[in-house]
Design an enzyme around this catalytic site. Structure first.
Site, PDB file in Angstrom:
ATOM      1  CG  HIS A  65     -17.911 -11.630 -18.598  1.00  0.00           C
ATOM      2  ND1 HIS A  65     -17.983 -12.676 -19.997  1.00  0.00           N
ATOM      3  CD2 HIS A  65     -19.692 -11.533 -18.892  1.00  0.00           C
ATOM      4  CE1 HIS A  65     -19.519 -12.963 -20.071  1.00  0.00           C
ATOM      5  NE2 HIS A  65     -20.253 -12.326 -19.541  1.00  0.00           N
ATOM      6  CB  CYS A 207     -26.156 -13.849 -21.190  1.00  0.00           C
ATOM      7  SG  CYS A 207     -24.553 -12.397 -20.919  1.00  0.00           S
TER       8      CYS A 207
END
Length: 694
Positions: A65, A207
């Site tokens: 992603h 993240c």
């Protein structure tokens, strides 16, 4: 979520054998639907995210992603691999691959839905349903949270109900809800006394991209907490922003878990509690272990140190920094606050000279003589405002060096010492010494044990009084005169520079300006140059030094801009876009415009910039160009002595830098997006479709 994934974005027979090939196969479906505008540019962004941390998860899941400027709208593509593809998970290859594409400026609603999908991937029934889906439409419906297409008579829908896949509205609302709702625990419940309350944990997950791992770790920790009978409340610091946990919830917690790969925001809120600090993947793969670990720390009474306010430098730095690092930061603190005064004052003085001529410095004070319709009066006004602004340079430098060392108590003695340095003509060196002395004196006073009754007046009366007296005495009686003499010697040395010596100085200043592109070394060279022109009547040599410094500082971004224009194939799409902005940044003397290029390829960009800067610095000094303005780039060309030769020196340095970058980058084979062919397995796997360019 219905517009994020359709049957056309599902491949139930994904044949790719590498993660790069899998990402390309799914991305090609996005391109076909107009969701991605530049296949290779998007894949470069996916690879960059993958390089930060593998996206494979235990349970056979891969979630490549990224956020990319090549994505037109938030999109999901799903692939199912019979053989499995290695995405770096500890338990082996992934058979369920989700390619998540978010635009660079995706709105919070879309990111919230994507984040909720990430949470669903922790649900085994959901992934089992995807493994048993018989056609793309069914898989897409499951991911969207809809009822799968009607099955033939007598057949049961493939685990649709068991999958616990929610509708779009429920997905968005649950993702938007706070993590305490997800665990069935509210802030009130956490703070409400009970006879046998469970162990309470607050956690933070984050993240680099803030789309998937952040929320998967949160879901994993919450599930593990329920199984262990522990109350877990998670603050997800993701791309959609974050909602701070209630301070009462944090206060009532028995332990803290940080599962993160980027810095935890406002970390001091959690100080003074048993804490486990680890990466976000540990939060996904080992939540039960983390919970057990924080409980063991609590049982031992092991807690983190309480947050200390610290000085501005300490708050911005890392624990355990050495004295040399702190000294550099103290000095840069002063320089950073001084630069706006340099820019404003210098440009005002330069404009005064440009409008009123070189005799404007001899004009009467505007408080005594000002004619509204007379140009010279306005020129004198600009010049005199600039002189006042310049008068703050040394006090501000000294004051904020002391501030960086000792916080606000250092400001008064720092400014006092700096003003004394200016009055006795100790100049830039005097300002540095005054700031360091003031900060040191205040730190020394703060270490003295004071009776509680006097602590209230220490920062307001005692510290300013004593520290100003000490600094004033040292600057006026002890070290001020030697520093002033050293400053005069340096000024005389500059005034005597000519020929080879001047050219060598230009080379040195050019190298310094381009070494760290706006960093400490760059700032030292810039401060050296501006110190020379702070005098009301600066020498010709000082103005030559200023000209050389500004010219060299313009070269790195201009060189990168030219290189991205001449050899586009050597740069990524993002770099080519940065190259367009670099024309303006370089022309405006903003050396930092080259930082994106240097960060991506420092071993080629920095040496090339330094060579170009050295050439420009040497040529500017040899041409004898002068400059009174400390900033402005090409916009102050009319204020430059020998402007044509000055611009020629910048042009030559720009060509040298661009040529070297192109030469160095051209020495290796690259894809059209600038990724080394050896590092791009996807290129080999699809070489028939995407030829490699030299």
């Amino acid at each position: 979520m219905s517009d994020m994934i359709t049957a056309d974005l599902v491949d139930l027979d994904l044949s790719a054998d590498t993660k790069e090939a899998a990402a390309r196969a799914l991305a090609e479906r996005m391109v076909a639907l107009g969701r991605v505008t530049d296949l290779d540019g998007f894949l470069a962004d996916v690879a960059a995210r993958e390089a930060q941390m593998p996206t494979g998860l235990d349970g056979g899941i891969g979630i490549p992603h990224c956020r990319s400027e090549h994505v037109t709208e938030p999109t999901l593509a799903f692939g199912r691999s019979a053989a499995g593809i290695d995405f770096g998970a500890a338990d082996g290859p992934a058979d369920l691959i989700f390619l998540i594409a978010a635009p660079a400026g995706a709105d919070d609603a879309h990111l919230t839905i994507l984040s909720s999908l990430a949470r669903q991937l922790m649900n085994a029934e959901f992934t089992d349903a995807l493994r048993s889906a018989g056609d793309p439409a069914t898989a897409a419906a499951l991911i969207r949270g809809e009822e799968p297409p009607a099955a033939e008579a007598g057949e049961e829908p493939p685990a649709a109900e068991a999958a616990d896949v929610r509708s779009e509205d429920s997905v968005a609302s649950s993702a938007a809800a706070s993590a305490d709702d997800a665990t069935g625990t509210t802030p009130d419940a956490l703070t409400k006394p009970s006879e046998e309350r469970p162990f309470r944990i607050v956690a933070v997950t984050s993240c680099p991209t803030g789309i998937a791992h952040t929320y998967m770790a949160a879901e994993s920790l919450e599930n593990a907490g329920r199984e262990a009978g522990v109350e877990v409340v998670v603050e997800t610091q993701g791309s959609a922003g974050f909602t701070r946990l209630d301070p009462a919830v944090i206060a009532a917690a028995d332990g803290v878990i940080f599962a993160h790969d980027v810095a935890v925001r406002e970390k001091d809120r959690f100080a003074g509690k048993p804490t486990v600090d680890t990466g976000v993947k540990a939060g996904i793969n080992r939540p039960a272990e983390l919970i057990a670990e924080v409980r063991e720390k609590a049982a031992r009474g092991e807690v983190t140190a309480a947050a200390r306010p610290g000085t501005p430098v300490e708050r911005a730095g890392e624990p355990g920094e050495g004295y040399g690092t702190k000294l550099r930061k103290w000095l840069m603190s002063g320089v950073s606050y001084m630069v706006p005064f340099v820019a404003a004052g210098g440009l005002l003085i330069a404009l005064g000279f440009a409008i009123g001529g070189w005799e404007i410095d001899k004009a009467k004070p505007v408080t005594e003589h000002f004619v509204w319709l007379q140009v010279d009066s306005w020129a004198a006004l600009l010049f005199q405002i600039g002189v006042v602004a310049f008068g703050f340079l040394i006090p501000v430098l000294a004051g904020y060096i002391a501030y960086g060392m000792a916080d606000r108590p250092g400001l008064v003695p720092g400014f006092v010492g700096g003003m004394i340095a200016a009055d006795i003509n100790a100049g830039f060196l005097g300002g540095l010494a005054a700031g360091l002395i003031a900060g040191g004196v205040v730190i020394g006073i703060q270490r003295i044990k004071i009776p509680p009754v006097l602590r209230g007046i220490m920062p307001v009366v005692v510290i300013p009084l004593i520290s100003s007296m000490v600094v004033g005495f040292l600057m006026l009686v002890v070290i001020g005169k030697p520093i002033a003499e050293a400053q005069k010697a340096m000024t005389d040395w500059l005034g005597g520079l000519s020929g080879t010596n001047a050219v060598l100085l230009g080379v040195l200043l050019g190298l310094m300006m381009c070494f760290d592109l706006g960093g400490p070394v760059n700032k030292v060279a810039y401060a050296f140059a501006t110190a020379g022109i702070t005098a009301q009547d600066p020498s010709d040599s000082a103005m030559k030094v200023m000209a050389a410094v500004m010219a060299a500082g313009m070269v790195p971004p201009l060189g990168m801009a030219l290189a991205t224009t001449v050899r586009k194939k050597l740069f990524t799409t993002a770099e080519r876009e940065n190259g367009k902005a670099a024309w303006v940044l370089g022309g405006s003397f903003i050396t930092e415009g080259a930082i994106p290029f240097a960060a991506a390829d420092p071993l080629r960009v920095i040496p090339a910039s330094m060579v170009g800067g050295a050439v420009t610095g040497a040529l500017t000094m040899s041409f004898g160009s002068t400059l009174r303005a400390p900033h402005g780039g090409v916009w102050v060309t009319l204020l430059i002595g020998k402007p044509v030769l000055y611009l020629l020196a910048i042009a030559i340095g720009t060509v040298v830098t661009a040529g070297l970058v192109i030469l160095l980058k051209g020495m290796r084979k690259t894809t059209p997006e600038g990724t080394p062919a050896a590092e791009s397995p996807a290129t080999e796997a699809t070489s028939a479709k995407q030829p490699v360019a030299a």
